[in-house]
Design an enzyme around this catalytic site. Structure first.
Site, PDB file in Angstrom:
ATOM      1  N   TRP A 102       0.815  -1.216   0.000  1.00 52.69           N
ATOM      2  CA  TRP A 102       0.000   0.000   0.000  1.00 52.69           C
ATOM      3  C   TRP A 102       0.844   1.258   0.000  1.00 52.69           C
ATOM      4  CZ3 TRP A 102      -4.259  -0.740  -2.172  1.00 52.69           C
ATOM      5  CH2 TRP A 102      -4.959  -1.938  -1.991  1.00 52.69           C
ATOM      6  N   ASP A 182      -1.595   6.488   6.276  1.00 53.25           N
ATOM      7  CA  ASP A 182      -2.682   5.631   5.809  1.00 53.25           C
ATOM      8  C   ASP A 182      -2.983   4.645   6.936  1.00 53.25           C
ATOM      9  OD1 ASP A 182      -4.322   3.744   4.636  1.00 53.25           O
ATOM     10  OD2 ASP A 182      -3.061   3.430   2.870  1.00 53.25           O
ATOM     11  N   LYS A 206     -12.103  -1.885   6.354  1.00 49.01           N
ATOM     12  CA  LYS A 206     -11.296  -2.805   7.144  1.00 49.01           C
ATOM     13  C   LYS A 206     -11.817  -2.817   8.583  1.00 49.01           C
ATOM     14  CE  LYS A 206      -8.935  -2.932   3.277  1.00 49.01           C
ATOM     15  NZ  LYS A 206      -7.985  -1.973   2.913  1.00 49.01           N
TER      16      LYS A 206
HETATM   17  C1  LIG Z   1      -7.320  -1.581   1.515  1.00 52.96           C
HETATM   18  C2  LIG Z   1      -6.262  -0.570   1.645  1.00 52.96           C
HETATM   19  C3  LIG Z   1      -6.115   0.485   0.724  1.00 52.96           C
HETATM   20  C4  LIG Z   1      -6.988   0.613  -0.514  1.00 52.96           C
HETATM   21  O1  LIG Z   1      -8.281   0.925  -0.186  1.00 52.96           O
HETATM   22  P1  LIG Z   1      -9.384   1.171  -1.321  1.00 52.96           P
HETATM   23  O2  LIG Z   1     -10.555   1.622  -0.504  1.00 52.96           O
HETATM   24  O3  LIG Z   1      -9.607  -0.111  -2.028  1.00 52.96           O
HETATM   25  O4  LIG Z   1      -8.889   2.237  -2.221  1.00 52.96           O
HETATM   26  C5  LIG Z   1      -5.119   1.413   0.941  1.00 52.96           C
HETATM   27  N1  LIG Z   1      -4.305   1.330   2.006  1.00 52.96           N
HETATM   28  C6  LIG Z   1      -4.403   0.322   2.901  1.00 52.96           C
HETATM   29  C7  LIG Z   1      -3.471   0.284   4.065  1.00 52.96           C
HETATM   30  C8  LIG Z   1      -5.383  -0.652   2.749  1.00 52.96           C
HETATM   31  O5  LIG Z   1      -5.493  -1.647   3.642  1.00 52.96           O
END
Ligand SMILES: *Cc1c(COP(=O)(O)O)cnc(C)c1O
Length: 371
Positions: A102, A182, A206
């Site tokens: 990511w 993030d 998540k």
């Molecule tokens: C799932 C995830 C993403 C991507 O998320 P989307 O909503 O599919 O764009 C980005 N960063 C992390 C850490 C993730 O777990």
């Protein structure tokens, strides 16, 4: 099949109590004469839902008043691109610390907009550890430093002892430059010192609720930055002015996330989820490490994720058998991400301790049968 223990990485399991409330309220929301998904986002009913969701999230994460909270359409990936447009001037540097898949995605999203600098990367060792802070090559005038608090696929998380300036500090010290993180896959899993960050963002699917809404927590003064030329709809300051209703927001997803916030508060808040996450992840890593090599996790123990536990069977030929037998035992979504292969157990807040106990017992039994 009745509801199984679902180890999906995202979209992920929601608390059963939340699904039941949503079910009860689906046809008619609190005597409104209609479902919340059918009502105007500008009407009193949804405005109440929205206000409660923000207040509950602020309470849950102890968000200081000088931070704005936004609920936005678009996933985390969309925010990864938008942060460059909103906070970095054309040609300005932005520093990226890449600790997994990511982090690489985040970097890719901003390439068209900023002069990105990879300050550190764990790719050299297959993303099994986090490069120590002492080796980071940060830029002089970076707009921000970006990290991924928890790498959902590689199972790596900034933990105390990761290699920061102070041994017990999970959060990287980057001086005066705002730290952007993030937090898609670990937000609300433990107490969070929001004031150490300039920006925290994540997709909800998540740990916070359903896919389709992202949460952004941003220091208000940063929203005054010029950034780059951009349409209003890509402008966070405009979204804030419109209270996240610049256009039609993903109202049902926002509502569901709000139910999850209420559930988390009722369960004891982030302190309680920190306790449960520790118990769940310790049990799983102990099962893997205690298997004499039948199961394997390659991540440096000091930065193993409490949320996503990737693991491999010593014999890959057993993978399909493992997944089929697990399913039979009421344990689903254990197949690893294609980037890494193997297995992965995602154990977010909605996964009860009993679910992880059941998985650990299954793994031990499977080893007995096939070891
Ligand atoms: C799932 C995830 C993403 C991507 O998320 P989307 O909503 O599919 O764009 C980005 N960063 C992390 C850490 C993730 O777990």
């Amino acid at each position: 099949m009745s509801r199984a223990y679902n180890f999906a990485a995202g979209p992920a399991a929601l608390p059963e109590a939340v699904l039941k409330t949503a079910q009860e309220e689906l046809l008619e929301w609190r005597q409104a004469g209609a479902s919340i998904v059918e009502l105007s986002h500008r009407g009193p009913e949804f405005l109440q839902v929205a206000a409660e969701a923000e207040a509950d999230l602020r309470r849950l994460l102890a968000v200081p008043d000088d931070y704005a909270v936004l609920f936005l359409a678009g996933g985390a990936t969309t925010q990864q691109a938008l942060i460059a447009l909103n906070f970095a001037a054309p040609g300005q540097k932005a520093d990226y610390v890449v600790t997994g898949h990511w982090g690489k995605t985040a970097l890719k999203q901003v390439k068209p907009y900023v002069d990105s600098n990879v300050a550190a990367s764990g790719e050299g060792d297959g993303f099994r550890s986090i490069p120590a802070r002492a080796g980071w090559r940060l830029s002089e005038d970076a707009a921000y430093v970006h990290i991924t608090a928890n790498e959902t696929i590689h199972g790596i998380e900034f933990r105390p002892g990761w290699g920061g300036k102070a041994d017990n500090d999970a959060i990287p010290d980057v001086g005066e430059v705002p730290l952007f993180a993030d937090f898609s896959s670990s937000i609300a899993s433990e107490p969070l010192d929001v004031s150490r960050y300039g920006l925290i963002y994540g997709g909800a699917q998540k740990n916070l609720g359903p896919v389709g809404v992202s949460v952004l927590i941003v220091r208000r003064d940063l929203l005054e930055r010029a950034g780059q030329p951009r349409a209003d709809i890509f402008n966070y300051a405009s979204h804030l002015k419109a209270e996240s209703m610049l256009n039609t927001p993903p109202s049902y997803n926002w509502y569901l996330a709000g139910l999850v916030f209420k559930w988390m508060l009722a369960e004891g808040g982030v302190e309680e989820f920190a306790r449960r996450s520790q118990e769940k992840s310790r049990l799983l890593y102990a099962t893997i490490d205690g298997s004499g090599g039948f199961y394997r996790n390659d991540v440096d123990p000091s930065v193993r994720s409490r949320m996503n536990v990737p693991f491999f069977l010593h014999d890959e030929a057993l993978n399909d058998r493992f997944l089929a037998d697990a399913r039979e035992a009421g344990l689903i979504s254990l197949k690893g991400h294609k980037v890494l292969g193997g297995m992965r157990a995602s154990i977010y807040n909605a996964m009860p301790v009993e679910g992880v106990r059941a998985l650990a017992a299954f793994m031990q039994d499977f080893q007995k049968r096939y070891g």
